[in-house]
Structure formats: C-alpha cells, structure tokens
Design an enzyme around this catalytic site. Structure first.
Site, PDB file in Angstrom:
ATOM      1  CE1 TYR A   1     -34.834 116.925  72.595  1.00 28.64           C
ATOM      2  CE2 TYR A   1     -33.149 118.621  72.777  1.00 28.64           C
ATOM      3  CZ  TYR A   1     -33.911 117.623  73.360  1.00 28.64           C
ATOM      4  OH  TYR A   1     -33.753 117.328  74.699  1.00 28.64           O
TER       5      TYR A   1
ATOM      6  CB  VAL B   1     -21.975 110.033  79.362  1.00 28.92           C
ATOM      7  CG1 VAL B   1     -21.603 109.114  80.519  1.00 28.92           C
ATOM      8  CG2 VAL B   1     -21.604 111.476  79.691  1.00 28.92           C
TER       9      VAL B   1
ATOM     10  CD  GLN C   1     -16.709 118.826  70.868  1.00 27.39           C
ATOM     11  OE1 GLN C   1     -15.528 119.095  70.677  1.00 27.39           O
ATOM     12  NE2 GLN C   1     -17.282 117.773  70.305  1.00 27.39           N
TER      13      GLN C   1
HETATM   14  P1  NAD Z   1     -34.953 109.167  76.590  1.00 21.45           P
HETATM   15  O1  NAD Z   1     -34.911 109.122  75.107  1.00 21.45           O
HETATM   16  O2  NAD Z   1     -34.266 108.087  77.371  1.00 21.45           O
HETATM   17  O3  NAD Z   1     -36.458 109.209  77.112  1.00 21.45           O
HETATM   18  C1  NAD Z   1     -37.510 109.756  76.378  1.00 21.45           C
HETATM   19  C2  NAD Z   1     -38.739 108.868  76.591  1.00 21.45           C
HETATM   20  O4  NAD Z   1     -39.845 109.435  75.876  1.00 21.45           O
HETATM   21  C3  NAD Z   1     -38.539 107.454  76.046  1.00 21.45           C
HETATM   22  O5  NAD Z   1     -38.998 106.505  76.982  1.00 21.45           O
HETATM   23  C4  NAD Z   1     -39.383 107.435  74.776  1.00 21.45           C
HETATM   24  O6  NAD Z   1     -39.834 106.153  74.427  1.00 21.45           O
HETATM   25  C5  NAD Z   1     -40.498 108.400  75.152  1.00 21.45           C
HETATM   26  N1  NAD Z   1     -41.164 109.012  73.997  1.00 21.45           N
HETATM   27  C6  NAD Z   1     -40.586 109.594  72.917  1.00 21.45           C
HETATM   28  N2  NAD Z   1     -41.528 110.053  72.069  1.00 21.45           N
HETATM   29  C7  NAD Z   1     -42.731 109.765  72.646  1.00 21.45           C
HETATM   30  C8  NAD Z   1     -44.084 109.973  72.241  1.00 21.45           C
HETATM   31  N3  NAD Z   1     -44.380 110.581  71.096  1.00 21.45           N
HETATM   32  N4  NAD Z   1     -45.062 109.535  73.068  1.00 21.45           N
HETATM   33  C9  NAD Z   1     -44.776 108.906  74.239  1.00 21.45           C
HETATM   34  N5  NAD Z   1     -43.517 108.677  74.649  1.00 21.45           N
HETATM   35  C10 NAD Z   1     -42.505 109.098  73.870  1.00 21.45           C
HETATM   36  O7  NAD Z   1     -34.390 110.599  77.005  1.00 21.45           O
HETATM   37  P2  NAD Z   1     -34.087 111.240  78.437  1.00 21.45           P
HETATM   38  O8  NAD Z   1     -32.670 111.590  78.462  1.00 21.45           O
HETATM   39  O9  NAD Z   1     -34.655 110.409  79.516  1.00 21.45           O
HETATM   40  O10 NAD Z   1     -34.907 112.605  78.316  1.00 21.45           O
HETATM   41  C11 NAD Z   1     -36.148 112.794  78.962  1.00 21.45           C
HETATM   42  C12 NAD Z   1     -36.626 114.228  78.732  1.00 21.45           C
HETATM   43  O11 NAD Z   1     -35.671 115.140  79.273  1.00 21.45           O
HETATM   44  C13 NAD Z   1     -36.800 114.587  77.255  1.00 21.45           C
HETATM   45  O12 NAD Z   1     -37.934 115.408  77.102  1.00 21.45           O
HETATM   46  C14 NAD Z   1     -35.550 115.372  76.952  1.00 21.45           C
HETATM   47  O13 NAD Z   1     -35.769 116.292  75.907  1.00 21.45           O
HETATM   48  C15 NAD Z   1     -35.281 116.059  78.282  1.00 21.45           C
HETATM   49  N6  NAD Z   1     -33.864 116.407  78.418  1.00 21.45           N
HETATM   50  C16 NAD Z   1     -32.926 115.437  78.655  1.00 21.45           C
HETATM   51  C17 NAD Z   1     -31.583 115.785  78.748  1.00 21.45           C
HETATM   52  C18 NAD Z   1     -30.508 114.767  79.014  1.00 21.45           C
HETATM   53  O14 NAD Z   1     -29.339 115.126  79.012  1.00 21.45           O
HETATM   54  N7  NAD Z   1     -30.807 113.529  79.297  1.00 21.45           N
HETATM   55  C19 NAD Z   1     -31.208 117.121  78.578  1.00 21.45           C
HETATM   56  C20 NAD Z   1     -32.178 118.063  78.313  1.00 21.45           C
HETATM   57  C21 NAD Z   1     -33.512 117.697  78.243  1.00 21.45           C
HETATM   58  N1  UDP Z   2     -19.764 113.568  71.038  1.00 22.27           N
HETATM   59  C1  UDP Z   2     -18.549 112.952  70.729  1.00 22.27           C
HETATM   60  N2  UDP Z   2     -18.549 111.609  70.522  1.00 22.27           N
HETATM   61  C2  UDP Z   2     -19.671 110.849  70.597  1.00 22.27           C
HETATM   62  C3  UDP Z   2     -20.906 111.467  70.918  1.00 22.27           C
HETATM   63  C4  UDP Z   2     -20.905 112.835  71.119  1.00 22.27           C
HETATM   64  O1  UDP Z   2     -17.509 113.603  70.660  1.00 22.27           O
HETATM   65  O2  UDP Z   2     -19.573 109.625  70.403  1.00 22.27           O
HETATM   66  C5  UDP Z   2     -19.770 115.026  71.300  1.00 22.27           C
HETATM   67  C6  UDP Z   2     -20.812 115.815  70.505  1.00 22.27           C
HETATM   68  O3  UDP Z   2     -20.261 116.232  69.264  1.00 22.27           O
HETATM   69  C7  UDP Z   2     -21.095 116.975  71.431  1.00 22.27           C
HETATM   70  C8  UDP Z   2     -20.891 116.391  72.834  1.00 22.27           C
HETATM   71  O4  UDP Z   2     -20.129 115.202  72.655  1.00 22.27           O
HETATM   72  O5  UDP Z   2     -20.140 118.001  71.243  1.00 22.27           O
HETATM   73  C9  UDP Z   2     -22.201 116.056  73.527  1.00 22.27           C
HETATM   74  O6  UDP Z   2     -22.966 115.283  72.637  1.00 22.27           O
HETATM   75  P1  UDP Z   2     -24.342 114.602  73.053  1.00 22.27           P
HETATM   76  O7  UDP Z   2     -24.904 113.970  71.818  1.00 22.27           O
HETATM   77  O8  UDP Z   2     -24.136 113.759  74.257  1.00 22.27           O
HETATM   78  O9  UDP Z   2     -25.279 115.804  73.540  1.00 22.27           O
HETATM   79  P2  UDP Z   2     -25.561 117.291  73.006  1.00 22.27           P
HETATM   80  O10 UDP Z   2     -24.714 117.594  71.807  1.00 22.27           O
HETATM   81  O11 UDP Z   2     -26.996 117.280  72.692  1.00 22.27           O
HETATM   82  O12 UDP Z   2     -25.175 118.141  74.147  1.00 22.27           O
END
Ligand code: NAD
Ligand code: UDP
Length: 312
Positions: free
Chosen positions: A145, A188, A209
């Site tokens: 990722y 969350v 963390q």
């Molecule tokens: P999510 O998993 O809910 O949404 C991702 C979507 O992409 C899904 O609908 C999935 O089916 C689709 N998808 C995955 N692989 C695909 C492919 N090969 N072709 C077409 N569709 C595909 O996640 P999200 O939280 O909504 O995240 C959306 C974007 O934002 C992602 O690119 C993620 O990396 C980025 N992002 C999200 C967060 C967050 O906290 N939610 C943080 C940083 C970056």
């Molecule tokens: N985490 C946790 N319990 C859970 C899921 C996640 O304590 O059930 C912790 C995880 O180890 C990380 C933080 O929460 O430190 C955020 O995790 P998340 O998977 O939401 O996102 P990311 O690590 O990608 O920021």
C-alpha cells in the site's frame, strides 16, 4: 459539455460521499468500481439520480471514457483488505494510476490522486508536513500500500513534468464516518461495531499510538476544493490535526455508545506507525480549508449510522 466526473472507487466509503456531493453540486458522475471493498448499498440512493452512472470495472485494466475530471480513489484502504492480496494492491495502485493518467492525457482531463499519510510511513518528523520524504519500510506487510501509493505519486508528477498533465495530489489522513463497512477492520468502525455489539474492544498494543481522525464530510470538501483550485497541485495534506491515542478513542467510543464492553489488548501489527498528525498549514493557506467536525461530533453520527445498520 457538462462536467462529467469519473470517480474510481466510487462505491467505497469516501468515494460514495464524494459522488453524492458532486451530484448535489449539479455535476455528472461516472462511478467506477470493482466492488472489492465497495458496495452497491453505498450508492443505492444515487442510482435513480439522472446525473449518476455506474460502471463495474477494474482500474488495472485500461478503459476509455469521455470525462472532464477524474478522482482516482480505487484502492482498498484498510490494512486487512490491502494485505489480503498484496500483489493486487500494488497493481491497483500502479497500473490503476497508469491507466487513469493515460486516460486523463487522452481526453485532457484534470486528475486527482487519493494519496495517503502512509507515504510518510512510521514518521520520524511530527507533525507531518508535505516536505517530509517519509520513513517507509520497502519490504514490510504495509509496503504494498505505502510503496504503491508512493509510486502512484511519482507517476502523477512524471506525467505532470513530461506531459504537462493537469494533476492534483491529496495526502489523506485517517478518515471515518458513515458507510465504512462493518468488516472494514479500521479502528473507528471496529470500535463502534464492537461497542454496539457488546463485544470486546480490541486495542492493538498498549493503545499509546496516535492517529488524527477526519470526518468524511470535511475530507470530501477538501478533495473538491483541491480539484477546483487553479493554484495548487499538491501534494497537500488533508486531515484533522487533532491527535488522539487509540486508548482515548476506545474510551470515547465506550462513553458515547454507553457500552459496557471490556477493552482487551491484541498484538500490535508489524510496522504500525507510532504517531501521526497532519500539518495542514498548506491546505489552510492555499485552499482556505480546515476541518469543522470535532471527533465526538463525528463519532455520534457514525455511531447512529452503525446503530441503524446493525439494528442495535
Ligand atoms: P474503501 O475500501 O471503502 O474504498 C475503496 C474503493 O475502491 C472500494 O469501493 C473498492 O471496491 C474500490 N476498488 C479497490 N480496488 C479496485 C480496483 N482494482 N478497481 C476498481 N475499484 C477498486 O476505502 P476508502 O476509505 O473509501 O478509501 C478511498 C481512497 O482514499 C483509497 O484510495 C485510499 O487509499 C484513500 N485513503 C483513504 C483513507 C481513509 O482513512 N479512509 C486515508 C488515506 C487514503
Ligand atoms: N487498531 C486497534 N484496534 C483495531 C484496529 C486498529 O488498536 O481493532 C489500531 C492500529 O493498530 C493502528 C490504529 O488503530 O495503530 C489505526 O489503525 P487503522 O487500521 O484504522 O489505520 P492505519 O493504521 O492505517 O492508520
């Protein structure tokens, strides 16, 4: 031609909110998704809207569409989902970016990449500014990722330099809200679902963390402002600068749900970043953007969503 927005990953958590907001602005939306982590339920209310169209497609395959703007969100965002098939995650990030950049070049569309705070890895600089190059393990379980998103940023900037493509890059920090899936695995939704079901709250490690949680409506506003901006291409941090420990998050969820769930500890996953908080000076200055929804307020809305979904 009216404005047609392609939203890849449009049936996902953030993508579905983005599609909804774009339609509310009177724009047309082509939602493209392979439904790996997204769902039809997320976009069900949009299906009857005349400005909305759905395409089942995988971004690792090329596609040709007449569009004006592309929001490239396709990629699983939860560690359990992006680690399920890590090679596919790299392909989605790299080949997906190449296909969407190629499309943008061909139809002269402006294209925005949903990048991530994960490009900073386990950051040695705190809070994280866009000028920080990051501390990423290139061979760990999160690398598919993190490095995939870093290569995507490289491709965006190479297309910008080599082909003058009209790019935007947002570095999104932890975002939460309604429409996260019940089995998403991120903290969350895990804590809220566990609290509502009376199941143990799974804190990984000691819970010391930190993360900074942005409510989805604020994030979507930031993405649209960046896309609309003629001044800034990024990379630009979008996130909420209020920082909490995971233990504090667990306590707040327990309080707001009134749950009697016990907190249990599970092993900390490998390469789990110790702390994370965005420096959003650039977004404030260049986009006039900053989050407006406090964690407690956003959690109340998120809890209400899961209560209804789970019938609790
Ligand atoms: P999510 O998993 O809910 O949404 C991702 C979507 O992409 C899904 O609908 C999935 O089916 C689709 N998808 C995955 N692989 C695909 C492919 N090969 N072709 C077409 N569709 C595909 O996640 P999200 O939280 O909504 O995240 C959306 C974007 O934002 C992602 O690119 C993620 O990396 C980025 N992002 C999200 C967060 C967050 O906290 N939610 C943080 C940083 C970056
Ligand atoms: N985490 C946790 N319990 C859970 C899921 C996640 O304590 O059930 C912790 C995880 O180890 C990380 C933080 O929460 O430190 C955020 O995790 P998340 O998977 O939401 O996102 P990311 O690590 O990608 O920021």
């Amino acid at each position: 031609m009216s404005r047609v927005n392609l939203v890849t990953g449009g049936a996902g958590f953030i993508g579905s909110h983005l599609c909804e907001r774009l339609l509310q602005r009177g724009e047309e939306v082509l939602c493209l998704d392979n439904f790996f982590t997204g769902s039809k339920r997320n976009i069900q209310a949009l299906m009857s809207h005349p400005g909305f169209e759905l395409i089942r497609h995988d971004v690792t395959q090329p596609i040709f569409l007449e569009v004006h703007r592309i929001y490239n969100l396709a990629c699983p965002a939860s560690p359990i989902h992006y680690q399920f098939n890590p090679i596919k995650t790299v392909k989605t990030n790299v080949m997906g970016a190449l296909n969407m950049l190629g499309l943008a070049r061909r139809v002269k569309a402006r294209i925005l990449q949903a990048s991530t705070s994960e490009v900073y890895g386990d950051p040695a600089v705190h809070p994280q500014k866009e000028s920080y190059w990051g501390n990423v393990n290139p061979i760990g379980v999160r690398s598919c990722y993190d490095e995939g998103k870093r290569v995507a940023e490289t491709l965006f900037f190479d297309y910008y330099r080599q082909h003058r493509l009209d790019i935007r890059v947002a570095r999104i920090f932890n975002t939460y809200g309604p429409r996260m899936s019940v089995n998403d695995g991120r903290v969350v939704s895990n804590f809220v679902v566990q609290a509502l079901e009376g199941a143990p709250i799974t804190v990984y490690g000691e819970g010391e963390q930190t993360r900074s949680f942005c409510y989805v409506d604020d994030l979507v506003e930031g993405l649209i402002r960046l896309m609309d901006s003629d001044e800034v291409i990024g990379p630009i941090n979008l996130g909420n600068p209020e920082e909490f420990t995971i233990r504090e998050l667990a306590d707040t969820v327990l309080e707001l749900t009134g749950s009697t769930s016990q907190v249990i500890h599970k092993p900390l996953p490998p390469d789990d970043p110790v702390k994370r908080r965005p420096d959003i000076t650039l977004a404030r200055e260049k986009l006039g953007w900053s989050p407006t929804v406090k964690l407690r307020e956003g959690l109340v809305k998120t809890i209400a969503y899961f209560r209804e979904l789970l019938g609790k």
